[in-house]
Motif scaffolding. Sequence first.
Motif, short mmCIF file in Angstrom:
data_model
loop_
_atom_site.label_atom_id
_atom_site.label_comp_id
_atom_site.label_asym_id
_atom_site.label_seq_id
_atom_site.Cartn_x
_atom_site.Cartn_y
_atom_site.Cartn_z
N TYR A 180 -11.35 13.36 1.99
CA TYR A 180 -11.74 12.19 1.20
C TYR A 180 -10.57 11.23 1.16
CZ TYR A 180 -15.75 14.84 -0.38
OH TYR A 180 -16.91 15.54 -0.43
N GLU A 181 -10.88 9.96 1.38
CA GLU A 181 -9.89 8.90 1.31
C GLU A 181 -10.28 8.02 0.13
OE1 GLU A 181 -8.54 5.29 4.16
OE2 GLU A 181 -8.86 7.25 5.11
N ILE A 182 -9.37 7.89 -0.82
CA ILE A 182 -9.64 7.09 -2.02
C ILE A 182 -8.64 5.97 -2.07
CG2 ILE A 182 -9.82 7.15 -4.54
CD1 ILE A 182 -10.13 10.42 -3.45
N ASP B 216 1.32 10.17 -11.27
CA ASP B 216 2.71 9.72 -11.17
C ASP B 216 2.81 8.48 -10.28
OD1 ASP B 216 5.62 10.09 -11.62
OD2 ASP B 216 5.62 10.42 -9.44
N ALA B 217 2.13 8.51 -9.15
CA ALA B 217 2.16 7.35 -8.23
C ALA B 217 1.56 6.11 -8.91
CB ALA B 217 1.41 7.67 -6.94
N LEU B 218 0.47 6.30 -9.65
CA LEU B 218 -0.16 5.17 -10.34
C LEU B 218 0.76 4.58 -11.40
CD1 LEU B 218 -3.79 6.52 -10.75
CD2 LEU B 218 -3.01 4.76 -9.16
N SER B 219 1.54 5.42 -12.05
CA SER B 219 2.43 4.93 -13.10
C SER B 219 3.56 4.06 -12.54
CB SER B 219 3.01 6.10 -13.90
OG SER B 219 3.98 6.79 -13.15
N HIS B 220 3.84 4.18 -11.25
CA HIS B 220 4.88 3.38 -10.60
C HIS B 220 4.32 2.23 -9.76
CE1 HIS B 220 6.95 7.23 -11.42
NE2 HIS B 220 7.94 6.42 -11.73
N GLU C 19 0.83 -1.19 0.00
CA GLU C 19 0.00 0.00 0.00
C GLU C 19 0.87 1.25 0.00
OE1 GLU C 19 -3.92 0.04 1.88
OE2 GLU C 19 -3.15 1.74 3.03
N ILE C 20 0.58 2.12 -0.94
CA ILE C 20 1.28 3.40 -1.06
C ILE C 20 0.34 4.45 -0.49
CG2 ILE C 20 2.22 5.09 -2.67
CD1 ILE C 20 2.46 2.69 -4.68
N GLU C 21 0.85 5.33 0.35
CA GLU C 21 0.03 6.42 0.90
C GLU C 21 0.44 7.72 0.25
OE1 GLU C 21 -0.45 6.56 5.08
OE2 GLU C 21 -0.66 4.39 5.25
N LEU C 22 -0.57 8.50 -0.14
CA LEU C 22 -0.33 9.77 -0.80
C LEU C 22 -1.27 10.82 -0.21
CD1 LEU C 22 1.08 11.26 -3.17
CD2 LEU C 22 -0.83 10.58 -4.60
N ASN C 23 -0.70 11.80 0.45
CA ASN C 23 -1.49 12.88 1.05
C ASN C 23 -1.29 14.13 0.20
OD1 ASN C 23 -2.54 15.01 2.57
ND2 ASN C 23 -1.90 14.11 4.50
N VAL C 24 -2.36 14.57 -0.47
CA VAL C 24 -2.28 15.75 -1.33
C VAL C 24 -3.15 16.88 -0.79
CG1 VAL C 24 -1.59 14.47 -3.39
CG2 VAL C 24 -4.02 14.80 -2.91
N GLN D 101 -0.22 -3.79 -5.82
CA GLN D 101 -0.21 -2.68 -4.87
C GLN D 101 -1.52 -1.91 -4.92
OE1 GLN D 101 3.53 -0.72 -6.16
NE2 GLN D 101 4.09 -0.90 -4.00
N ARG D 102 -1.76 -1.17 -3.84
CA ARG D 102 -2.90 -0.26 -3.75
C ARG D 102 -2.38 1.12 -3.38
NH1 ARG D 102 -8.25 -2.69 -1.80
NH2 ARG D 102 -8.21 -4.70 -2.81
N LEU D 103 -3.10 2.13 -3.83
CA LEU D 103 -2.75 3.51 -3.50
C LEU D 103 -3.85 4.08 -2.62
CD1 LEU D 103 -1.04 6.10 -3.94
CD2 LEU D 103 -2.47 6.55 -5.93
N ARG D 104 -3.49 4.59 -1.46
CA ARG D 104 -4.44 5.24 -0.56
C ARG D 104 -4.16 6.73 -0.61
NH1 ARG D 104 -7.72 3.19 3.12
NH2 ARG D 104 -6.61 1.22 3.05
N MET D 105 -5.10 7.46 -1.17
CA MET D 105 -4.94 8.90 -1.39
C MET D 105 -5.83 9.66 -0.41
SD MET D 105 -5.95 10.80 -4.92
CE MET D 105 -5.87 12.55 -5.12
N LEU D 106 -5.26 10.70 0.19
CA LEU D 106 -6.01 11.56 1.10
C LEU D 106 -6.03 12.95 0.47
CD1 LEU D 106 -7.42 11.50 3.87
CD2 LEU D 106 -5.26 12.32 4.85
#
Length: 74
Positions: free
Chosen positions: A66-68, A23-27, A4-9, A32-37
Amino acid sequence: MNNEIELNVCGLEPPEPMERVLDALSHMGPDQRLRMLIDREPRPLYRILYNNGFAYETHSRPDYLYEILIWHKV
């Protein structure tokens, strides 16, 4: 590899949140999963995810964020 990758924007001005998530999705690996805040619902992102083979779940939190969670469709 971390699954799991965490990304706080939160607090970033457009288009930086979109650029960072793409960019995170391309890597991101297939398992894996991406958790975006983010501090606003990123509606334009949903079509991009759908068109590029990703699935997602969006949750609005009590703190108005929002958490995606994003992952590759199987």
